[in-house]
Design a protein around this motif. Sequence first.
Motif, PDB file in Angstrom:
ATOM      1  N   GLY A 275       0.820  -1.203   0.000  1.00 37.19           N
ATOM      2  CA  GLY A 275       0.000   0.000   0.000  1.00 37.19           C
ATOM      3  C   GLY A 275       0.847   1.242   0.000  1.00 37.19           C
ATOM      4  O   GLY A 275       2.031   1.222  -0.368  1.00 37.19           O
ATOM      5  N   SER A 276       0.271   2.330   0.454  1.00 36.13           N
ATOM      6  CA  SER A 276       0.975   3.608   0.458  1.00 36.13           C
ATOM      7  C   SER A 276       2.181   3.595   1.382  1.00 36.13           C
ATOM      8  O   SER A 276       3.094   4.412   1.221  1.00 36.13           O
ATOM      9  N   ALA A 277       2.203   2.682   2.343  1.00 42.83           N
ATOM     10  CA  ALA A 277       3.342   2.565   3.258  1.00 42.83           C
ATOM     11  C   ALA A 277       4.327   1.492   2.808  1.00 42.83           C
ATOM     12  O   ALA A 277       5.233   1.133   3.560  1.00 42.83           O
ATOM     13  N   GLY A 278       4.158   0.969   1.601  1.00 38.75           N
ATOM     14  CA  GLY A 278       5.012  -0.109   1.112  1.00 38.75           C
ATOM     15  C   GLY A 278       4.437  -1.466   1.454  1.00 38.75           C
ATOM     16  O   GLY A 278       3.251  -1.608   1.760  1.00 38.75           O
ATOM     17  N   THR A 279       5.276  -2.501   1.438  1.00 36.69           N
ATOM     18  CA  THR A 279       4.833  -3.848   1.767  1.00 36.69           C
ATOM     19  C   THR A 279       4.534  -3.957   3.252  1.00 36.69           C
ATOM     20  O   THR A 279       5.366  -3.607   4.087  1.00 36.69           O
ATOM     21  N   VAL A 280       3.331  -4.440   3.580  1.00 41.84           N
ATOM     22  CA  VAL A 280       2.941  -4.539   4.988  1.00 41.84           C
ATOM     23  C   VAL A 280       2.831  -5.990   5.465  1.00 41.84           C
ATOM     24  O   VAL A 280       2.817  -6.245   6.667  1.00 41.84           O
ATOM     25  N   ARG A 302      -1.962   2.931  10.607  1.00 39.49           N
ATOM     26  CA  ARG A 302      -1.464   4.306  10.618  1.00 39.49           C
ATOM     27  C   ARG A 302      -0.587   4.543   9.387  1.00 39.49           C
ATOM     28  O   ARG A 302       0.259   3.729   9.038  1.00 39.49           O
ATOM     29  N   GLY A 303      -0.803   5.666   8.736  1.00 36.17           N
ATOM     30  CA  GLY A 303       0.012   6.019   7.580  1.00 36.17           C
ATOM     31  C   GLY A 303      -0.452   5.407   6.280  1.00 36.17           C
ATOM     32  O   GLY A 303       0.142   5.667   5.228  1.00 36.17           O
ATOM     33  N   LEU A 304      -1.503   4.599   6.316  1.00 35.07           N
ATOM     34  CA  LEU A 304      -2.014   3.977   5.104  1.00 35.07           C
ATOM     35  C   LEU A 304      -3.121   4.827   4.488  1.00 35.07           C
ATOM     36  O   LEU A 304      -4.044   5.248   5.174  1.00 35.07           O
ATOM     37  N   TYR A 329      -9.420   1.704   0.411  1.00 33.67           N
ATOM     38  CA  TYR A 329      -8.924   3.039   0.741  1.00 33.67           C
ATOM     39  C   TYR A 329      -9.176   3.391   2.211  1.00 33.67           C
ATOM     40  O   TYR A 329      -9.977   2.753   2.893  1.00 33.67           O
ATOM     41  N   PHE A 330      -8.484   4.426   2.662  1.00 30.01           N
ATOM     42  CA  PHE A 330      -8.628   4.911   4.043  1.00 30.01           C
ATOM     43  C   PHE A 330      -8.912   6.406   4.011  1.00 30.01           C
ATOM     44  O   PHE A 330      -8.187   7.172   3.380  1.00 30.01           O
ATOM     45  N   ASP A 331      -9.998   6.797   4.652  1.00 23.47           N
ATOM     46  CA  ASP A 331     -10.325   8.223   4.738  1.00 23.47           C
ATOM     47  C   ASP A 331      -9.435   8.933   5.752  1.00 23.47           C
ATOM     48  O   ASP A 331      -8.820   8.303   6.602  1.00 23.47           O
TER      49      ASP A 331
END
Length: 331
Positions: A275-280, A302-304, A329-331
Amino acid sequence: MRWIACELHTHTFHSDGRQSLLELASGASELGFECIALTDHNTMSGLAEREAAERETGMTVIPGMEWTTFYGHMVTVGLRQFVDWRQADIRGVGAGAAEVRRHGGVAGMAHPFRLGSPICTGCHWEFEVENWQDLDYIEVWSGMFAPIKVDNRRAFAFWTDRLNEGVRIAATSGRDWHEQSATDEPISVTYLGLEDETAPVAEEAVRSLRQGRAAVTLGPLVTLEAESGGLVYGIGAAIPAARSGQLRIRAAVDSTVRAGKWELSAPKFKLILTGSAGTVAEQMLQGPSGSVEAWSFTVPDRGLSWIRAELWGEVRGVRTMIAFTNAIYFD
């Protein structure tokens, strides 16, 4: 939820294809598809055969058209009537897409990084997009054995960049199917998740595409769910801002889909949540088992701003992505 196998980019002899709609629908049925979008270049005349093709093959045919211009090709799917493609200039694709939406359709970038002139006039996307929310999707895998092609890798990275910028836009595959010719090349499939199984399939498929409820694959279907605050969110959904800090993710790999229509030879695969934070999270898997297998992960939220699942493995001696989901997605 019912997931259906769709081909969203096709042509008949009403434009530059070498097949009738009946031949196209029959060929799609033999490959295990349940619906196709007819997207001839700048015409919808091929849809005159829609009723007969659906009746004879059981295939759902979604009306569409590929806007074919000097500045790029825009695939439109789900139109209730013809929308004039000639209105689009290099800065006017947003207005054109809005007109498509007013007539019940969705609009997406077709093969955005394919070679343009003089190899394929207009095939490379040159339209200036002022607001990315004007478009509904990007065709990130185009053609056969799509994930190994350089232009498709560029398109996939381009989509990821848009997600990281906060754009909520779907990704699809499209064979750009022009003729009935035998091939042993891996075929990609876009699966659309139908929430309302009582609604007409064509209408619900377009709604699913509009909402980003889609997954793409060369073989098994990969799906994704996230649990937050006691509620479950699926692909294309947005999780509200109030979160606990931990997120429960469930990913499933369904190897029963289109049984006998695909083959992957490598013994091991890797499921990646990114995701937006890389591989989780990552999970090594054995080869397709002919069943549905699921895994649960607990990850920090957090951070996603978005998360998706990817399935990687070896196809014909090439290490490549085999399947991916659209984002949650995350609002």
